[in-house]
Scaffold this motif. Sequence first.
Motif, short mmCIF file in Angstrom:
data_model
loop_
_atom_site.label_atom_id
_atom_site.label_comp_id
_atom_site.label_asym_id
_atom_site.label_seq_id
_atom_site.Cartn_x
_atom_site.Cartn_y
_atom_site.Cartn_z
N GLU A 192 -6.82 0.79 -2.35
CA GLU A 192 -5.80 0.38 -3.16
C GLU A 192 -4.08 -0.06 -2.63
O GLU A 192 -3.33 -0.07 -3.44
CB GLU A 192 -5.38 2.47 -1.96
CG GLU A 192 -6.14 3.31 -2.86
CD GLU A 192 -5.47 5.11 -2.13
OE1 GLU A 192 -3.92 4.51 -1.72
OE2 GLU A 192 -6.02 5.64 -2.08
N ALA A 236 0.68 -1.43 0.62
CA ALA A 236 -0.24 0.14 0.19
C ALA A 236 1.02 1.13 0.17
O ALA A 236 1.15 1.56 0.80
CB ALA A 236 -1.02 0.24 1.13
N ARG A 237 0.83 1.79 -0.88
CA ARG A 237 2.10 3.09 -1.58
C ARG A 237 3.41 2.50 -0.95
O ARG A 237 3.81 1.69 -1.76
CB ARG A 237 1.24 4.13 -0.73
CG ARG A 237 0.33 4.48 -1.19
CD ARG A 237 -0.53 5.64 -0.81
NE ARG A 237 -0.86 5.38 1.28
CZ ARG A 237 -1.59 5.44 1.32
NH1 ARG A 237 -2.57 5.17 0.17
NH2 ARG A 237 -2.33 5.10 2.62
N ASP A 238 4.08 3.05 0.42
CA ASP A 238 5.63 2.82 0.75
C ASP A 238 5.79 1.68 1.48
O ASP A 238 6.04 0.96 2.05
CB ASP A 238 6.05 3.83 0.92
CG ASP A 238 6.49 5.21 0.44
OD1 ASP A 238 6.12 4.69 -0.73
OD2 ASP A 238 6.51 6.09 0.77
N ALA A 253 -4.84 -0.59 -9.81
CA ALA A 253 -3.40 -0.12 -8.30
C ALA A 253 -2.49 -1.68 -9.01
O ALA A 253 -1.49 -1.52 -8.83
CB ALA A 253 -3.41 0.39 -6.93
N GLY A 286 -4.38 1.73 3.56
CA GLY A 286 -4.84 1.72 1.87
C GLY A 286 -5.96 0.93 1.94
O GLY A 286 -5.09 0.48 0.58
N ARG A 319 5.43 -2.29 2.53
CA ARG A 319 5.28 -3.21 2.20
C ARG A 319 4.86 -4.35 3.24
O ARG A 319 5.99 -4.56 4.43
CB ARG A 319 6.01 -4.01 1.60
CG ARG A 319 6.80 -3.31 0.79
CD ARG A 319 7.34 -2.84 -0.36
NE ARG A 319 8.06 -1.88 -1.37
CZ ARG A 319 8.96 -0.82 -1.13
NH1 ARG A 319 9.56 -1.23 -0.16
NH2 ARG A 319 8.93 -0.14 -2.38
#
Length: 289
Positions: free
Chosen positions: A239, A114-116, A275, A236, A118
């Motif tokens: 996303e 989720a974005r940065d 995403a 997230g 993990r």
Amino acid sequence: MVASPELLEQRAKQLGFPIRLRDEPTCRDGELWVDPVAMPGASVAGVLEPANADYVLATLARAADLAETGEVSALVTGPVQKSIINDAGHAFTGHTEFFRDRCGCDDVVMLLVARDLRVALATTHLPLRAVPDALTAELLERRLRILCDDLTRWFGIAAPRVLVAGLNPHAGEGGHLGCEELTVIQPVCERLRGEGLAIEGPLPADTLFLPRVLATADAALAMFHDQGLPVLKHAGFGEAVNVTLGLPYLRTSVDHGTALDLAGTGRADPGSFAAALKLAEQVSLRART
């Protein structure tokens, strides 16, 4: 896309979406390449049909073949209803295990992005009472190696830093709240650190996921499904992307289930699928360079 063209056209008409299907990969805007798989039974949105379970498995098998031969650079999968495949008489626990067995891999790792953030899982779809027995030194070492290797292979991180959660509250509190940290997790972490891998742990899970702690690492490894995924989905949901590590090809997927109550309504949120597509494209392009 690997699917039944008739099904795609039926759903597009039902939802009022314009769609132009092609039988070759070169497409213009507004067109969709379909590698056809026949669906034996009728399909009603949101209604489970055991007669179509073989169709679902056939689409997964065909997609895996395309990826293994290099005809496609990555796989992006939507959710499947595992129960209906089981009801049809197939031993099916999920995409991850299906692709592992299909390509003959020794093991795979589920990574959520989720974005940065993990978060990988040491164990996945197990009852809680089965987790301690499943969490062996061999399994943990194998999955940590896969995680580190594929953070480099797919995400371009030369020397990935991984935080490893403990299994028990307070990471076992020196053996007073459980011994798995002392007998399994800590020895594996120490052995891999001795080889030069940047692995820290075991750490108490309730503080590992603080933003300031996560900021020091490239990924976290949770010991079981609901230790890691609630944090990830809070950060997230809609996303987030599910990535299967350890396969010879890249596979991404959504972070949610089938939402049968929304099927055919046009109200389902496609954010996670978008995403997953975007991440697959970014990683595939990076892998080519």
